[in-house]
Design an enzyme around this catalytic site. Structure first.
Site, short mmCIF file in Angstrom:
data_model
loop_
_atom_site.label_atom_id
_atom_site.label_comp_id
_atom_site.label_asym_id
_atom_site.label_seq_id
_atom_site.Cartn_x
_atom_site.Cartn_y
_atom_site.Cartn_z
N SER A 203 0.86 -1.22 -0.01
CA SER A 203 0.04 0.13 -0.13
C SER A 203 0.96 1.19 -0.02
CB SER A 203 -0.95 0.05 1.04
OG SER A 203 -1.84 1.09 1.07
N THR A 204 0.79 1.98 1.07
CA THR A 204 1.61 3.41 1.23
C THR A 204 3.28 3.09 0.93
OG1 THR A 204 -0.21 3.98 2.77
CG2 THR A 204 1.89 5.39 2.33
N HIS A 229 -2.73 -0.93 -3.36
CA HIS A 229 -3.97 -0.22 -2.85
C HIS A 229 -3.72 1.11 -3.88
CE1 HIS A 229 -4.18 -2.14 1.25
NE2 HIS A 229 -4.81 -2.97 0.20
N MET A 322 0.05 1.09 5.35
CA MET A 322 -0.54 1.42 6.58
C MET A 322 -1.95 0.59 6.47
SD MET A 322 -0.78 4.15 8.70
CE MET A 322 -2.06 4.87 9.74
N ASP A 325 -4.44 -5.06 6.16
CA ASP A 325 -4.92 -5.49 4.95
C ASP A 325 -3.74 -6.57 4.49
OD1 ASP A 325 -6.44 -6.51 2.84
OD2 ASP A 325 -5.63 -4.93 1.61
#
Length: 381
Positions: A203-204, A229, A322, A325
């Protein structure tokens, strides 16, 4: 700790509504709002923000130029506000390559209602950015790209998709498990096969980390499936950019695409990606469905499907990001015999997803980002 935010956007409505949304959260303080980067810089010299919320297309100086200047002179976490269009997606890829932490989308119409409905996404992006290790982002974005072949390069976390339906799901509590998409693995033994697959979830900070990994891979690697994401439309631009840089084939996944050596399939924004097996071969299904772990695509959905379809024939990596997930899905991969890895804190931009997976007990080994490409190359040898 209060997160100090500066808003830079030429839309007065955008500035006003964002301030209204953020003012409802006591851990966030808007210290200023400016219509363009030149005004912003004057204010920032008086009081520097923890996070910069930055539009891309503005008068006098565009957001990309301003972003590069900030990252060179005073590295600061930057969240990009981009329109949900193909042009906006293409420009956003350039911003992420220049060091932006993540992207949130805004529509061309109905801005006030959209931002108020999507306030959870906005606040989550700002909180994630405030925790980001900008020094790691700078290291990633300054690395030279040296693939074995491929063309010249041209360039969040986000929950993936900004439709009215996904907004409603987030407001109603999108913290659902992968059960809403597919059942948990049963732990049955898997028939031997020479076909191996690699699954990555991030993600991030993941767009930059994936670039480092994928540009280092030769075409001889097993098939790779990825959840990053990112909103719909943006994953296509991201895959196309990587495809121009890499020796391996990188593409946004479509329904029934085969997972084959030398190919990387990236889950499309706004859809879940599920791995299935037919005989000794693997392919993906791209499916609709509710948010899982507040995301669509969800790493948990991908990892669970890999656990069910491949088991010990798979290798999983959970990377910078973050939230949690992917933690449960990686545990399920681990429990069905897959080899599992988590990116270490030192090389993550945000050590959230890997930390959750480690604490859940689904990780065989914690490794630095610089080891991941080499491990992928060893799969199946």
């Amino acid at each position: 700790m209060t997160i100090k935010v500066m808003i830079v956007d030429d839309s007065s409505i955008m500035r006003q509504v964002v301030q209204e949304v953020l003012s409802k959260h006591p851990d966030i303080e808007v210290i200023g709002a400016a219509p363009d980067p030149l005004f912003a810089m004057t204010r920032m010299k008086l009081k520097w923000p923890d996070v910069l919320l930055l539009d891309i297309e503005m008068p006098r100086m565009d957001g990309i130029t301003f972003l590069k200047q900030i990252m060179a002179e005073h590295p600061t976490p930057v969240v990009i506000c981009s329109t949900l269009t193909q042009k906006g997606a293409d420009i956003t890829m350039e911003a992420l390559a220049a060091g932006a932490v993540s992207v949130i989308t805004k529509p061309t119409l109905g801005l006030r209602d959209f931002l108020q409905d999507s306030s959870n996404d906005l606040v989550s992006a700002i909180r994630a950015a405030a925790r980001a290790r900008v020094s790691n982002l700078r290291t990633l974005t300054s690395r030279p790209v040296t693939p074995s072949s491929g063309g010249a390069s041209s360039y969040a976390g986000s929950s993936g998709g900004s439709t009215a339906a996904s907004v409603r799901e987030r407001m109603e509590g999108g913290k659902q498990s992968a059960d809403v998409i597919l059942n948990a693995p049963t732990g049955n033994a898997f028939l031997p096969t020479t076909e191996k697959i690699v699954a990555l979830g991030t993600s991030t900070g993941g767009t930059q980390a994936l670039e480092v990994i994928l540009t280092a891979l030769p075409r001889t690697i097993p098939g790779v499936v990825v959840v990053q994401h990112m909103p719909e439309k943006f994953t296509k631009s991201f895959a196309d950019r990587l495809n121009n840089m890499c020796e391996v084939d990188v593409m946004e996944a479509s329904h029934n695409d085969r997972i084959v050596p030398g190919r990387v399939l990236i889950a499309p924004g706004g859809k879940h990606m599920v791995v299935k097996r037919s005989g000794a071969q693997y392919h993906v299904d791209v499916v609709d469905g509710p948010l899982v772990s507040r995301h669509r695509p969800s790493v948990d959905v991908l990892f669970r499907s890999v656990a069910k379809a491949a088991g010990r024939n798979a290798v999983g990596f959970i990377m910078t990001g973050m939230g949690d997930d992917g933690a449960q899905g990686l545990k399920e991969m681990h429990d069905t015999g897959a080899t599992t890895y988590a990116q270490d804190e030192a090389s993550c931009v945000v050590f959230g997803m890997p930390k959750e997976a480690i604490e859940l007990g689904g990780v065989d080994e914690v490794i630095g980002l610089d080891r991941i490409a080499g491990l992928i190359q060893r799969v199946g040898k």
